[in-house]
Scaffold this active site. Structure first.
Site, PDB file in Angstrom:
ATOM      1  CD  GLU A   3     -16.780 -20.751 -99.672  1.00  0.00           C
ATOM      2  OE1 GLU A   3     -16.075 -21.745 -99.426  1.00  0.00           O
ATOM      3  OE2 GLU A   3     -18.003 -20.723 -99.402  1.00  0.00           O
ATOM      4  CG  ASN A  45     -26.602 -42.360 -90.874  1.00  0.00           C
ATOM      5  OD1 ASN A  45     -26.215 -42.476 -89.718  1.00  0.00           O
ATOM      6  ND2 ASN A  45     -25.832 -42.594 -91.922  1.00  0.00           N
TER       7      ASN A  45
END
Length: 624
Positions: A497, A108
């Site tokens: 949002e 990762n």
């Protein structure tokens, strides 16, 4: 983003590895794979879901007692099978498509100097089968291997520039997996039977397998073997890390009666808010010492008294929660507040103030950009740090001196919902605590605010009852390709949002603006094909907002209005109104965002998109 699972055992660990990947699917990925030792290196990889990988594993009778597995979110190289992890090394002068060499590795993060390392390894005769930066690490470790994998990994790590969590094993040393982390999370799971031990990027991957977890620190390297393990720190000195009991219940990921995780999590918000506020009997700075991170003489009360400004660092949805908090902090606590996009803050010249409280906001506590921004602020001499975070064991909580742990529970859907509203609850508590520490919160005000907060779960439940009306809006939006969202004051971030949610999961282009900016450009886009969503609470800016709405109607635009009951905004031709159950004052953003979440969800359902796993996105963004 990207999941790692690794194991050393006496039993076949393939089912554990694949089950671990299934529990990490919510983080987002576009390929997956598993590799084991079975008289050599063997693997299966897929660009489909983990369920398809499981079919491959069964068809190929893949099994082994040592192995690693991975879900990949593509950074370097397209999401195709040959770029999927795990990657194998290939010895110098061998065909990269021939049988595997001796090293298997998952990774990762991002290796920034992969081009230079690739060129160096190619000059040594190594061939490459992928376009990834990860394959470079496998070849590098192979080139340094001299019979001891732990030593080879330790020699390789100083040559890697960037962020990584890796798990690697070698066919010449069965029953041994090496892990290392720098800038990306990795944990050790201590097994309960047969001496088995595990590695993972998230404790949830090991739910039901072990609850004995060691959180590796920055720079740690761990050698995992049967019945034993040892850890060295970034200086390669042996070190003991605490074993913690962590209950990462897999049951949290059950859908129950809901169609998608996002829908489930939207409806969990009353409970999540109640849990986040549980135990808050009064406003005291000590609420932010819950994790015991503060050092002697540096408790919350002293910090709150000493600071003269707040710097909020966050990304995405968390950034918008910080934008709401700016209004609260400046109007209630009277503390100057700056909100920065974390990925921008660390790369610009800023003026540090040692009396600033640096507040990070993150659902996972592992967001790479936000962690890097925090460390940058600390390097500039800003030592007062606090995080609002949903994961008590995360790197962010460990690195900040103060913390408020929200209790949203596991959030599976990539598009954040309950994490956002619980962040707002934590930020409002921070606002009140700062106001109190600075003598700006009377007993009467504290009592009124606490009463309003305790009523939030019931108020949210009433808003959720509006779902049928939102569904009728969604039927209109599903036919559109663009949308505008408008808000004023502390509801402007809620408009932002709402636009983010719609674009994330329905793939409709959406933008948000302060309503007063409409006439300064965006009005040129308004037509009957451009729905305009307006957040209209009954506050001091309502009359100004009504004027902005008339500007939309005069240009043939169609309005979709979330209005408080006493705003006197009525449905008419070109104006669709959903009436909110009650006016909620300063806490109104927590209520007004919920219909916007539902609008995005039901629009995405109507368009047939993958709601919980939108394309190109990941849940936990652990790369820069």
């Amino acid at each position: 983003m990207c999941g790692i699972v690794g194991a050393v055992s006496n039993r076949n660990i393939v089912p554990i590895l694949v089950q671990g990947l299934q529990r990490l699917e919510y983080r987002g990925y576009d390929s997956c794979g598993v590799a084991v030792y079975d008289h050599g290196l063997k693997r299966a990889r897929s660009t489909s879901r983990v369920a398809e990988l499981l079919e491959q594993v069964g068809a190929g009778h893949l099994q082994g007692t040592t192995g690693i597995a991975h879900t990949r979110w593509a950074t370097h190289g397209a999401p195709v099978v040959h770029n999927a992890h795990p990657h194998f090394s290939h010895g110098p002068g061998t065909d990269a498509t021939a049988k595997p060499g001796r090293i298997a590795l998952v990774h990762n993060g991002i290796i920034e100097n992969h081009d230079e390392l690739r060129a160096m390894l190619q000059a040594r005769g190594y061939g490459f089968a992928s376009q990834t930066d990860t394959e470079v690490i496998a070849h590098l470790i192979d080139s340094l291997y001299d019979g001891d994998l732990f030593d080879a990994v330790k020699l390789a790590l100083p040559q890697l520039h960037g962020a990584y969590a890796i798990a690697v094993f070698c066919k010449d040393e069965p029953h041994r997996v090496i892990g290392a982390r720098a800038g990306s999370p990795l944990i050790l799971g201590v097994g309960k039977e047969g001496g088995e031990n595990f590695l993972a990027s998230d404790a949830m991957a090991l739910a039901g397998v072990t609850d004995q977890i060691v959180y590796l620190e920055e720079g740690d390297v761990v050698d995992v073997q049967l019945g034993k393990y040892w850890i060295v720190d970034k200086s390669h000195k042996p070190i003991q890390r605490e074993v913690k009991t962590v209950h990462a219940h897999s049951g949290a990921a059950e859908l129950g009666p809901y169609r998608h995780y996002m829908q489930k999590e939207i409806f969990e918000q009353p409970r999540a808010i109640a849990d986040t506020l549980e135990g808050v009997e009064g406003i005291v700075p000590e609420l932010f010492e819950a994790m015991g991170n503060h050092r002697a003489g540096e408790g919350a009360y002293r910090t709150f008294k000493d600071i003269d400004s707040v710097l909020i660092l966050a990304c995405g949805t968390s950034y918008y929660s910080g934008c709401v908090a700016k209004y609260w902090l400046e109007s209630i606590a009277r503390v100057p507040t700056q909100v920065e996009v974390a990925s921008e803050y660390r790369y610009r010249d800023s003026v540090p103030n040692p009396k600033t409280l640096v507040v990070t906001i993150t659902q996972s506590g592992e967001t790479a950009d936000t962690l890097a921004a925090l460390r940058h602020a600390q390097s500039l001499g800003m030592a007062h740090t606090l995080t609002i975070c949903n994961v008590s064991t995360s790197a962010m909580v460990r690195e900040c001196k103060l913390a408020y742990i929200t209790r949203a529970g596991v959030e599976i859907g990539v598009a954040s919902t309950k994490a956002f509203t619980t962040q707002l609850a934590g930020l409002f508590l921070l606002t009140l605590a700062l106001a109190q520490a600075k003598g700006r919160l009377s007993d009467e005000q504290e009592a009124a605010h606490l009463k309003a907060m305790r009523h939030l779960p019931a108020a949210l439940a009433a808003v959720l009852a509006l779902e049928p009306q939102v569904i009728s809006w969604a039927e209109d939006f599903a036919r559109m390709e663009n949308a505008l969202f408008l808000g004023r004051g502390l509801h402007y971030p809620i408009a932002l949002e709402g636009a983010l949610k719609l674009k994330e999961i329905s793939y409709i282009h959406a933008e948000a603006y302060p309503a007063g900016e409409l006439k300064h450009g965006p009005l040129a886009l308004v037509t009957s094909a451009m729905p305009v969503v307006t957040v209209a609470p009954n506050d001091a800016l309502l009359e100004k907002l009504k004027s902005n709405m008339q500007e939309v109607r005069a240009r043939g635009g169609v309005l979709y209005v979330l209005a408080d009951a006493d705003t006197r905004i009525e449905s008419a031709e070109g104006i669709h109104v959903i009436r909110m159950p009650e006016n909620y004052g300063a806490l109104s953003p927590l209520l007004h965002v919920v219909p916007l979440q539902l609008l995005a969800y039901h629009t995405a359902c109507a368009r047939g998109t993958d709601v919980d796993k939108p394309r190109n996105l990941a849940k936990s963004v652990t790369v820069e």
